[in-house]
Enzyme design. Structure first.
Site, PDB file in Angstrom:
ATOM      1  N   HIS A 165       0.868  -1.182   0.000  1.00  0.00           N
ATOM      2  CA  HIS A 165       0.000   0.000   0.000  1.00  0.00           C
ATOM      3  C   HIS A 165       0.899   1.225   0.000  1.00  0.00           C
ATOM      4  O   HIS A 165       1.686   1.438   0.922  1.00  0.00           O
ATOM      5  CB  HIS A 165      -0.920   0.016   1.222  1.00  0.00           C
ATOM      6  CG  HIS A 165      -1.907   1.154   1.195  1.00  0.00           C
ATOM      7  ND1 HIS A 165      -3.160   1.035   0.646  1.00  0.00           N
ATOM      8  CD2 HIS A 165      -1.803   2.440   1.623  1.00  0.00           C
ATOM      9  CE1 HIS A 165      -3.798   2.183   0.748  1.00  0.00           C
ATOM     10  NE2 HIS A 165      -2.997   3.059   1.333  1.00  0.00           N
ATOM     11  N   CYS A 166       0.788   2.025  -1.042  1.00  0.00           N
ATOM     12  CA  CYS A 166       1.685   3.168  -1.221  1.00  0.00           C
ATOM     13  C   CYS A 166       0.990   4.451  -0.758  1.00  0.00           C
ATOM     14  O   CYS A 166      -0.031   4.846  -1.334  1.00  0.00           O
ATOM     15  CB  CYS A 166       2.088   3.296  -2.688  1.00  0.00           C
ATOM     16  SG  CYS A 166       3.232   4.661  -2.995  1.00  0.00           S
TER      17      CYS A 166
END
Length: 363
Positions: A165-166
């Site tokens: 998850h960026c």
């Protein structure tokens, strides 16, 4: 006295107030998640103003201006696609039926629950297991996890081929947008390198007092610093993800190797550099450099290089072959022997192989 005690006891807070407070908190969290994206967007807007207005137009550098806009357009396009492409979730075949959910809730934790999950997953292309050898199951989404699928605590969803998850894109990087994320890293790196290279001579003039004392000189100085700083960080990150693509791994699989039925294999999904590259970018080379979805497969099943897999598992959900809509390649989930390395060959070659096998059986 009784009335006084009753009056002194405060009434319990209504459940609706607690629920509304929870909704406000979640909305505030969603807004905070956009702060890194707004930061990158503001840096991008300032760099556009500094490079175009304060550098190119003042110095009449038309060639640099045209090249800059090409890199800028590709950078913004890939960044936009990475942010707003929704992550793909497991299909309905992997969700438990109502009867299976009830059976799972009735059974105590342990072998009895695993028996329910094994029965639900017998027709699914599931090859990976937990560390204890159990079926991978998500308690929050109530589904059997496909291979390479993980639950994201931020999105609160199961994401197909989840990489990470960026926060810089406020999105999960997975099967649906991993190509866009790679292109975003590539074009942002080229964008910063181009600015640093074309701004270097003016940066040198700044320190030798060769620039006129105007507001533009400070934009030129900070523009070079920002471009050089982001180039260093982006080059390491882009190189790391290029290595992941060459090995057909995700970031999560680097920290925890996938566990198959018989053993753990960190390279279980690797098919060789060329085929690993085509899994992400597809077969159409004209789409490789464009932020257009062209990855192979459906995200739920992946070919492996292992030999001793579970023979009872089906190749795809519902017994169908997993094929991308716009590709002419069969994408088998069944592992083949080491001598049969053509896992991503044309449909024609697969059909010819099957015909020869049938002729051999008849003979």
């Amino acid at each position: 006295m009784r009335c006084g005690k009753m009056a002194a006891t405060p009434p319990p807070p209504p459940a609706r107030a607690a629920g509304s407070w929870g909704g406000v908190r979640r909305r505030c969290q969603r807004l905070l998640y956009w702060v890194p994206v707004l930061f990158i967007s503001s840096i991008l807007c300032w760099s556009y103003y500094a490079y175009v207005t304060q550098l190119c137009l003042r110095e009449c550098r038309l060639v640099c201006l045209v090249a800059y806009h090409i890199f800028f357009m590709l950078f913004v396009w890939s960044y936009w696609k990475t942010i707003f492409t929704l992550p793909m979730n497991p299909s309905k075949e992997f969700h438990l039926s109502y009867s299976d959910k009830e059976s799972l809730e009735r059974e105590p934790r342990g072998e009895s629950q695993q028996e329910v999950l094994r029965r639900a997953a017998k027709d699914l292309p599931i090859y990976t297991r937990t560390m204890s050898g159990a079926i991978r199951y998500c308690d929050r989404c109530h589904l059997v996890k496909p291979d390479r699928c993980h639950h994201c605590s931020v999105c609160d969803k199961c994401i197909l081929k989840m990489d990470h998850h960026c926060p810089w894109v406020n999105n999960c990087v997975g099967f649906s947008n991993y190509k866009f994320f790679l292109l975003f890293l590539a074009y942002s790196l080229l964008y910063c390198l181009f600015i640093a290279a074309t701004d270097l001579q003016y940066f040198i003039k700044f320190w030798t007092n060769g620039l006129p004392d105007t507001q533009a000189k400070f934009h030129i100085m900070f523009l070079f610093f920002a471009a050089a700083m982001f180039s260093v960080s982006l080059s390491s990150l882009f190189g790391y993800h290029c290595w992941l693509v060459s090995k057909n791994k995700s970031t999560l699989e680097v920290f925890r190797a996938p566990i198959f039925r018989h053993r753990t294999d960190k390279n279980g999904f690797s098919l060789g550099f060329s085929k690993n590259l085509r899994q992400v970018f597809g077969d159409e080379k004209k789409y490789w450099l464009l932020p257009v979805f062209s990855s192979l497969g459906d995200g739920c099943s992946f070919p492996t290089c292992l030999v001793n897999q579970d023979p009872e598992q089906a190749s795809t959900p519902g017994g169908r072959n997993s094929t991308s809509k716009n590709e002419s390649h069969l994408f088998p989930a069944k592992p083949l022997r080491d001598s049969q390395s053509h896992l991503l060959t044309d449909t024609l070659s697969w059909s010819e192989t099957s015909v020869k096998a049938e002729k051999g059986k008849v003979g």
